[in-house]
Design an enzyme around this catalytic site. Structure first.
Site, PDB file in Angstrom:
ATOM      1  N   GLU A  35     148.234 -33.661  75.970  1.00 35.30           N
ATOM      2  CA  GLU A  35     149.259 -32.262  76.095  1.00 35.30           C
ATOM      3  C   GLU A  35     148.760 -30.832  77.330  1.00 35.30           C
ATOM      4  OE1 GLU A  35     152.709 -30.035  77.934  1.00 35.30           O
ATOM      5  OE2 GLU A  35     152.689 -32.151  76.513  1.00 35.30           O
ATOM      6  N   CYS A  43     161.409 -27.742  74.348  1.00 35.28           N
ATOM      7  CA  CYS A  43     162.368 -27.134  73.562  1.00 35.28           C
ATOM      8  C   CYS A  43     162.081 -26.335  73.074  1.00 35.28           C
ATOM      9  CB  CYS A  43     162.756 -28.465  72.409  1.00 35.28           C
ATOM     10  SG  CYS A  43     163.848 -27.761  71.021  1.00 35.28           S
ATOM     11  N   LYS A  51     165.495 -20.037  73.255  1.00 30.63           N
ATOM     12  CA  LYS A  51     166.653 -20.020  73.886  1.00 30.63           C
ATOM     13  C   LYS A  51     168.076 -19.098  72.683  1.00 30.63           C
ATOM     14  CE  LYS A  51     169.630 -22.971  74.493  1.00 30.63           C
ATOM     15  NZ  LYS A  51     170.678 -24.126  75.272  1.00 30.63           N
ATOM     16  N   TYR A  99     153.377 -28.406  65.396  1.00 35.96           N
ATOM     17  CA  TYR A  99     152.787 -29.451  65.370  1.00 35.96           C
ATOM     18  C   TYR A  99     152.077 -30.286  65.407  1.00 35.96           C
ATOM     19  CZ  TYR A  99     158.317 -29.677  67.197  1.00 35.96           C
ATOM     20  OH  TYR A  99     159.806 -30.334  67.532  1.00 35.96           O
ATOM     21  N   ALA A 115     146.585 -36.085  81.395  1.00 34.20           N
ATOM     22  CA  ALA A 115     146.811 -37.265  81.690  1.00 34.20           C
ATOM     23  C   ALA A 115     147.710 -37.738  82.731  1.00 34.20           C
ATOM     24  CB  ALA A 115     146.460 -38.109  80.165  1.00 34.20           C
ATOM     25  N   GLY A 176     176.147 -23.930  88.316  1.00 36.19           N
ATOM     26  CA  GLY A 176     176.872 -23.691  86.782  1.00 36.19           C
ATOM     27  C   GLY A 176     176.901 -24.625  86.077  1.00 36.19           C
ATOM     28  N   ARG A 199     177.916 -23.449  93.594  1.00 35.52           N
ATOM     29  CA  ARG A 199     179.022 -23.332  94.843  1.00 35.52           C
ATOM     30  C   ARG A 199     180.143 -24.283  94.454  1.00 35.52           C
ATOM     31  NH1 ARG A 199     176.302 -26.917  98.498  1.00 35.52           N
ATOM     32  NH2 ARG A 199     174.058 -26.887  96.548  1.00 35.52           N
ATOM     33  N   ASP A 301     163.787 -37.118  78.461  1.00 32.14           N
ATOM     34  CA  ASP A 301     163.966 -36.345  79.045  1.00 32.14           C
ATOM     35  C   ASP A 301     163.029 -36.604  80.751  1.00 32.14           C
ATOM     36  OD1 ASP A 301     165.504 -34.638  78.043  1.00 32.14           O
ATOM     37  OD2 ASP A 301     164.586 -33.142  78.963  1.00 32.14           O
ATOM     38  N   HIS A 433     190.344 -23.628  53.321  1.00 37.35           N
ATOM     39  CA  HIS A 433     191.381 -22.035  54.443  1.00 37.35           C
ATOM     40  C   HIS A 433     190.520 -20.390  53.132  1.00 37.35           C
ATOM     41  CE1 HIS A 433     195.242 -20.096  55.644  1.00 37.35           C
ATOM     42  NE2 HIS A 433     195.081 -19.276  54.418  1.00 37.35           N
TER      43      HIS A 433
END
Length: 448
Positions: A35, A43, A51, A99, A115, A176, A199, A301, A433
């Site tokens: 890494e 994340c 976030k 981690y 790497a 957007g 846009r 991703d 309820h």
């Protein structure tokens, strides 16, 4: 053929660390991971976790106002960005350490450097060393995309938002999608004057009715939303950044570009190794996360399948079980729930109304109402619960929730939708309820 390692993982994000830990710690493989930035990936370090903490921070002014309506003398005072960021940095350091400890504890060798792929079974480290591996897993995630235009060097991306030296007074957000809308709500809650240019319509890939409710609420909160805007140039001047779109030119202290993300494969050596890449750079893989080069796999991703952390984790775990655990399994990417942390939140699973209607005849059940908590305080909050139902099978094809804590609700609703629950099975479930979520099981008549 003898190899230095059974597996080399490139990328220390959610998918990569899960694959490495399971392959080594549970299945006994010889594993290394590289890494180049910080363990934890998008994340943990520059995405979901920081976030969400910023979402929490930005929500307190509204909570204080609501508390006064309930009889409390409350005032949150001024927001101290430096104090928050200091604590945020410490929390990210803590998570990164967890981690890293997980990798070392599982017997994984960690290389804190870049790497690249040097061949079907070879990896080149930035320090010049080369290692051979029977399998290579690419888990390098994605990166923010900024188009090339005059002045593009002046913009921020989502990567920068957690490390701002100070909060801008005037912020322009270009984009957007959900990242643009989330940061618009966050920064508005922290006291920043926010403008959003895009846009086309905001949140256009989501259910239209839900998206419109959220965008209207953003506008009501004071966020200036303008569609049909395309940035032509940005010029830095004594009073800030002058941004031009057509005949309009406005000045802001900062400009955030949230115009999508790109798979992070540039310069990785994949094409030279014979790996097929999509037009946007994504690694093309099959249901088993295997590329066209049999020894090279990819998860998360970087494959541009479903760009969500839980999906990357499942892909990585399934890869390790399949290759090293003798338990072949492919991940089911259908009916994956997600949440958008705007204010209010948006939780969604399954098909949108428009997508379902294009395939078959449907019924739409929807309820809009003021939640009890907001109504008592005199607020104008509006909640939307929506079910998309197949007329033929009665199966619930989609569930969409716009409400406080919608992310928590959609997780449970997704279980029923994933199981193929019918509208009648929703109806047969007794309501809890008083809750907002009870509307999901009390909508008797379709609105469309």
């Amino acid at each position: 053929m003898s190899f230095d390692l059974d597996l080399f993982v490139i990328g220390g994000g959610s998918g990569g660390v899960r694959a490495a830990r399971i392959a080594s710690g549970e299945h006994g493989a010889r594993v290394a991971i590289a890494e180049e930035y910080r363990m934890g990936g998008t994340c943990v370090i520059r995405g979901c976790v920081p976030k969400k903490l910023m979402v929490y921070a930005s929500s307190f002014p509204a909570l204080a106002e609501e508390a006064r309506a309930y009889g409390w003398s409350s005032d949150v005072g001024a927001f101290d960005w430096t104090a928050f960021r200091t604590k945020l940095d410490a929390e990210l350091d803590r998570l990164e350490a967890i981690y890293r400890k997980g990798q070392v504890g599982a017997g994984v060798t960690v290389y804190d450097q870049r790497a690249t792929v040097a061949g079907p079974h070879e990896v080149a480290l930035a320090d010049g060393r080369r290692l051979s591996a029977k399998h290579i897993l690419v888990a390098t995630g994605g990166r923010p995309f900024v188009p090339d235009f005059p002045g593009s060097e002046h913009v921020l991306t989502s990567n920068d938002m957690f490390r701002l030296p100070s909060l801008p007074k005037r912020l322009l957000i270009v984009g957007g999608g959900f990242v643009a809308c989330e940061f618009a709500c966050i920064m508005k809650g922290l006291g920043v004057m926010v403008t959003v240019w895009n846009r086309s319509n905001l949140l256009r890939v989501f259910d239209r009715e839900c998206a419109e409710l959220i965008v209207n609420k953003m506008s009501e909160s004071g966020i200036a939303v303008e569609a049909g805007r395309v940035v032509e140039r940005i010029e830095k001047g004594p009073n800030g950044l002058s941004v031009t779109s057509g005949t309009v030119s406005e000045t802001f202290d900062a400009v955030l570009y949230a115009t999508g993300r790109m798979p992070n494969t540039e310069g990785l050596g994949l094409e030279e190794a014979g790996v097929n890449l999509a037009g946007n750079g994504a690694v093309v893989v099959d249901d088993w996360s295997q590329s066209n080069v049999p020894s090279i796999y990819a998860v998360g991703d970087v494959t541009d399948r479903i760009n969500l952390t839980p999906v990357a984790i499942r892909d990585g775990h399934a890869f390790a079980d399949t290759i090293f655990g003798g338990r072949p399994r492919a991940v089911d990417h259908e009916l994956v729930a997600s949440a958008v942390f705007t204010q209010p939140e948006f939780g969604t699973v399954g098909m949108t109304e428009d997508a379902a209607r294009a395939i078959e005849e449907i019924e739409v059940y929807a309820a809009r109402f003021r939640p009890m908590r907001s109504a008592f305080a005199g607020g104008d909050e509006r909640v939307l619960m929506k079910l998309i139902v197949s007329k033929a099978t009665r199966r619930v094809l989609g569930c969409h929730i716009v409400a406080p804590d919608a992310g928590e609700m959609i997780q449970l609703a997704a279980v029923a939708v994933k199981m193929g629950a019918t509208k009648e099975q929703f109806d047969a479930t007794c309501a809890v309820h008083p809750t907002m979520a009870e509307e999901l099981v009390t909508m008797r008549h379709p609105v469309r």
